[in-house]
Design a protein around this motif. Structure first.
Motif, mmCIF file in Angstrom:
data_model
loop_
_atom_site.group_PDB
_atom_site.id
_atom_site.type_symbol
_atom_site.label_atom_id
_atom_site.label_comp_id
_atom_site.label_asym_id
_atom_site.label_seq_id
_atom_site.Cartn_x
_atom_site.Cartn_y
_atom_site.Cartn_z
ATOM 1 N N LEU A 72 -56.679 28.114 28.960
ATOM 2 C CA LEU A 72 -57.004 28.947 30.114
ATOM 3 C C LEU A 72 -57.984 30.031 29.714
ATOM 4 C CD1 LEU A 72 -53.586 29.285 31.920
ATOM 5 C CD2 LEU A 72 -55.691 28.469 32.936
ATOM 6 N N THR A 73 -58.250 30.159 28.423
ATOM 7 C CA THR A 73 -59.223 31.148 28.001
ATOM 8 C C THR A 73 -60.595 30.470 27.893
ATOM 9 O OG1 THR A 73 -58.518 30.757 25.743
ATOM 10 C CG2 THR A 73 -57.575 32.643 26.854
ATOM 11 N N LEU A 96 -50.534 23.400 41.128
ATOM 12 C CA LEU A 96 -49.583 23.767 40.078
ATOM 13 C C LEU A 96 -50.318 23.571 38.757
ATOM 14 C CD1 LEU A 96 -46.490 24.348 39.648
ATOM 15 C CD2 LEU A 96 -46.165 21.888 39.590
ATOM 16 N N ILE A 97 -50.478 24.646 37.996
ATOM 17 C CA ILE A 97 -51.241 24.545 36.759
ATOM 18 C C ILE A 97 -50.315 24.612 35.558
ATOM 19 C CG2 ILE A 97 -53.054 25.604 35.348
ATOM 20 C CD1 ILE A 97 -54.109 26.856 37.954
ATOM 21 N N ALA A 98 -50.545 23.750 34.582
ATOM 22 C CA ALA A 98 -49.802 23.827 33.327
ATOM 23 C C ALA A 98 -50.810 23.847 32.192
ATOM 24 C CB ALA A 98 -48.871 22.635 33.186
ATOM 25 N N CYS A 99 -50.584 24.731 31.231
ATOM 26 C CA CYS A 99 -51.523 24.841 30.127
ATOM 27 C C CYS A 99 -50.888 24.294 28.845
ATOM 28 C CB CYS A 99 -51.930 26.300 29.942
ATOM 29 S SG CYS A 99 -53.073 26.499 28.576
ATOM 30 N N GLU A 101 -52.185 24.214 25.866
ATOM 31 C CA GLU A 101 -52.687 24.848 24.645
ATOM 32 C C GLU A 101 -53.078 23.819 23.585
ATOM 33 O OE1 GLU A 101 -50.119 28.180 23.598
ATOM 34 O OE2 GLU A 101 -50.235 28.869 25.669
ATOM 35 N N LYS A 109 -44.936 16.690 28.001
ATOM 36 C CA LYS A 109 -43.933 17.440 28.776
ATOM 37 C C LYS A 109 -44.460 17.741 30.181
ATOM 38 C CE LYS A 109 -42.873 21.774 28.284
ATOM 39 N NZ LYS A 109 -42.728 23.084 27.620
ATOM 40 N N LEU A 113 -43.051 16.801 33.715
ATOM 41 C CA LEU A 113 -42.735 17.856 34.674
ATOM 42 C C LEU A 113 -43.332 17.569 36.047
ATOM 43 C CD1 LEU A 113 -42.069 20.901 35.513
ATOM 44 C CD2 LEU A 113 -44.371 21.385 34.696
ATOM 45 N N LYS A 117 -41.525 17.018 39.533
ATOM 46 C CA LYS A 117 -41.807 17.907 40.660
ATOM 47 C C LYS A 117 -42.442 17.154 41.819
ATOM 48 C CE LYS A 117 -40.300 21.797 39.114
ATOM 49 N NZ LYS A 117 -39.166 22.421 39.792
ATOM 50 N N ARG B 79 -55.966 35.329 30.356
ATOM 51 C CA ARG B 79 -55.065 35.672 29.244
ATOM 52 C C ARG B 79 -53.691 36.075 29.761
ATOM 53 N NH1 ARG B 79 -57.805 36.223 24.251
ATOM 54 N NH2 ARG B 79 -60.013 36.641 24.574
ATOM 55 N N ILE B 81 -52.302 35.060 32.501
ATOM 56 C CA ILE B 81 -51.649 33.812 32.929
ATOM 57 C C ILE B 81 -51.085 33.086 31.711
ATOM 58 C CG2 ILE B 81 -52.024 31.541 33.951
ATOM 59 C CD1 ILE B 81 -54.205 32.849 35.715
ATOM 60 N N ASN B 82 -51.866 33.040 30.643
ATOM 61 C CA ASN B 82 -51.392 32.435 29.399
ATOM 62 C C ASN B 82 -50.099 33.077 28.938
ATOM 63 O OD1 ASN B 82 -52.832 30.286 28.485
ATOM 64 N ND2 ASN B 82 -54.331 31.470 27.339
ATOM 65 N N ASN B 85 -47.281 32.096 31.219
ATOM 66 C CA ASN B 85 -46.992 30.694 30.944
ATOM 67 C C ASN B 85 -46.114 30.528 29.706
ATOM 68 O OD1 ASN B 85 -47.390 28.225 32.048
ATOM 69 N ND2 ASN B 85 -49.527 28.022 31.439
ATOM 70 N N GLN B 86 -46.451 31.270 28.664
ATOM 71 C CA GLN B 86 -45.691 31.174 27.409
ATOM 72 C C GLN B 86 -44.225 31.519 27.641
ATOM 73 O OE1 GLN B 86 -47.667 33.909 24.754
ATOM 74 N NE2 GLN B 86 -49.553 32.705 24.700
ATOM 75 N N ASP B 89 -42.412 29.026 29.914
ATOM 76 C CA ASP B 89 -42.221 27.806 29.155
ATOM 77 C C ASP B 89 -41.005 27.922 28.235
ATOM 78 O OD1 ASP B 89 -43.631 25.287 28.819
ATOM 79 O OD2 ASP B 89 -43.813 25.891 26.708
ATOM 80 N N ASN B 94 -41.492 26.871 35.440
ATOM 81 C CA ASN B 94 -42.869 26.421 35.562
ATOM 82 C C ASN B 94 -43.634 27.319 36.508
ATOM 83 O OD1 ASN B 94 -42.643 23.893 33.955
ATOM 84 N ND2 ASN B 94 -41.052 23.570 35.487
ATOM 85 N N LEU B 95 -44.943 27.271 36.360
ATOM 86 C CA LEU B 95 -45.791 28.244 37.036
ATOM 87 C C LEU B 95 -46.695 27.596 38.075
ATOM 88 C CD1 LEU B 95 -46.716 31.186 37.102
ATOM 89 C CD2 LEU B 95 -48.379 30.629 35.334
#
Lengths: 338, 338
Positions: A72-73, A96-99, A101, A109, A113, A117, B79, B81-82, B85-86, B89, B94-95
């Protein structure tokens, strides 16, 4: 915080039947004007909302789209998400956003998810598309659109930048300005996009009988500092070069700063070009040359493609390559001007 | 794309009852090992997943958190959001992210959306916190944590940067280096954060009997170009100044470039400081001075606070101010070094 309230409590407060409240909420059926107003006042006051989960369960549609991104960065992916968001918004879908990394385990995962969902479709961005990704996707009962990777072989719809082609074009443009000794600063080894860009640079050189000199190649991690360090190492070798191409703007800016700190005149001694077009091109005193391609467009096209796929019975393969444009600015020496 | 399949079809394929499939999936109750293996193979092959919507409907919990942000571009919010999210998680949440693009109407729509989607809580970032926001939040049956705004008066839990205080500290640090004539480049008028930073600068000046000279104030839109233009206007006025403070790094970099283009020696003639600490501080040849505060931390603390609130019967007011650190780098003249 107000207490959550259900339809029968609203009906009780208003002294009417549940069916009447439902008719008011859905604007369906006839309800006396005074009753309607009374119920609306209670809805307003209590913040009552019908239970959408129940409705979705019946419809088998959630109007939710899942998006998995590796980061996301940085400037690119947030723009792509913006583009996706715009198109979904215009079409009554939500995101719905999932990061991940960059972790393969997280990606797994997140696919799981989103499956649980019950999203209506998935947009998937990753640094490296693996055979396992294709397997997961083929097993899903919903469409997936891949961003940033060419998944033509797996017949999975995708929207991408043509890294090899734009890197080749940018290099050709540089060569046309009279450059001959190109130094190259690349990205991490596991990045497909980075490898594609390098091969585009090599192809352009090959077509005019040149090649990348091993002594003039650096490998970094996209960050400004790593561009600086890799440039420093190349300068220390003492080999002559007249231009530097970096895999992204961060490394190009690092190289530019390093060259200037060593007293090189840019662009008279050395030209610098980043295969990128971020805000960093504006941050240096000399405007950095690069290649423009729109992440917003990438996101918009990806969302459009996904919505087309959702409307179909079967997945049909589709691909879109986002256009690009080479931008020569102050850091590249112009042949005409000498 | 595989056809979606339900539990009775899995049971039929395996030649067992629905209850047996359910026991295998939930790892509950006794099932013969051979039957378990057979069912697991079918689950693997068909990609069957239990209908989670039905389960959520029963549990009244979605384990979804909604996050509304005014922007996905720039370095800060991605950042944050990161960070959110962490933490989510780590806690099995979930986000769901919605981007308002700074529009009040969109924010309203997104609160409505999250209410309908039955998220368990909302994290809300906005440029300007309005009375209407407080009204919406008070009506919700779920907790909300506000980011980046001080909502103490409304008793809404929040996590923020203390803009006024860090701007004041940064200015004091600059004054301690012997500067006296400060030019200030501010952000858009409707930004609360921007106004707070300006008032911090003014307070620091006031404490040593100085004030901001109207002739030395610019107002821009956070972008590099606008910093350049606002600096240009101030230079044209011909008034003396020995330092420039900009509301963010973008405008500070623009000012730095403009000053250098006009032949100013940085930091000997003029010091430059941005009330920020983004990647841009590394992009200029002279490392930009600024204030460090962590958006990742902001996001993490916000998510932690929200999860605490979710665990409670009633909302209890809580606030966290993220710490900061003034960073003097190459663009500020050091008193000792002269």
């Amino acid at each position: 915080m107000q207490k959550d309230i259900n339809i029968s409590e609203v009906a009780k407060k208003a002294g009417v039947s549940i069916a009447t409240v439902s008719r008011v909420f859905n604007n369906s059926g006839r309800v006396k004007e005074s009753t309607r107003k009374k119920i609306q006042a209670i809805i307003e006051e209590t913040g009552y909302r019908p239970n959408v989960l129940a409705r979705e369960l019946a419809e088998k549609k959630t109007h939710l789209i899942g998006m998995i991104v590796h980061s996301l960065t940085g400037e690119g992916l947030p723009r792509a998400i913006n583009g996706v968001n715009q198109v979904l918004d215009e079409n009554g879908y939500n995101l719905l956003i999932a990061c991940s990394e960059g972790s393969f385990a997280n990606e797994k995962k997140h696919f799981e998810l989103f499956r649980l969902k019950r999203v209506d479709g998935i947009i998937f961005a990753t640094r490296q598309f693996k055979p396992e990704h294709a397997e997961w996707i083929k097993k899903l009962p919903i469409p997936v659109v891949v961003l940033l990777q060419d998944t033509q072989e797996q017949e999975i719809p995708f929207v991408a930048f043509d890294n090899k082609r734009f890197a080749k074009e940018a290099t050709k443009t540089l060569l046309e300005q009279g450059h001959q000794a190109v130094a190259y600063l690349g990205g991490p080894e596991n990045s497909v996009n980075s490898a594609e860009r390098k091969s585009g640079v090599e192809e352009a050189l090959g077509e005019v009988g040149l090649q990348l000199d091993r002594e003039l190649i650096g490998q970094g991690n996209y960050l400004i500092e790593s561009g600086y360090n890799e440039m420093e190492k190349i300068i220390q070798k003492g080999k002559r070069f007249d231009s530097v191409i970096a895999v992204n703007d961060g490394m190009a800016i690092g190289a530019l700063n390093c060259l200037q700190d060593h007293g090189f005149n840019i662009p008279n001694d050395v030209s610098v070009l980043g295969l990128d077009d971020t805000v960093l091109t504006q941050a240096s005193r000399l405007k950095l040359s690069g290649v423009h391609y729109s992440y917003t467009d990438l996101g918009r096209q990806g969302a459009d493609m996904l919505l087309r796929q959702i409307g179909q019975e079967e997945i049909s393969f589709e691909k879109i390559m986002i256009p690009f444009e080479v931008k020569l600015r102050e850091t590249v020496k112009n042949k005409e001007k000498g």
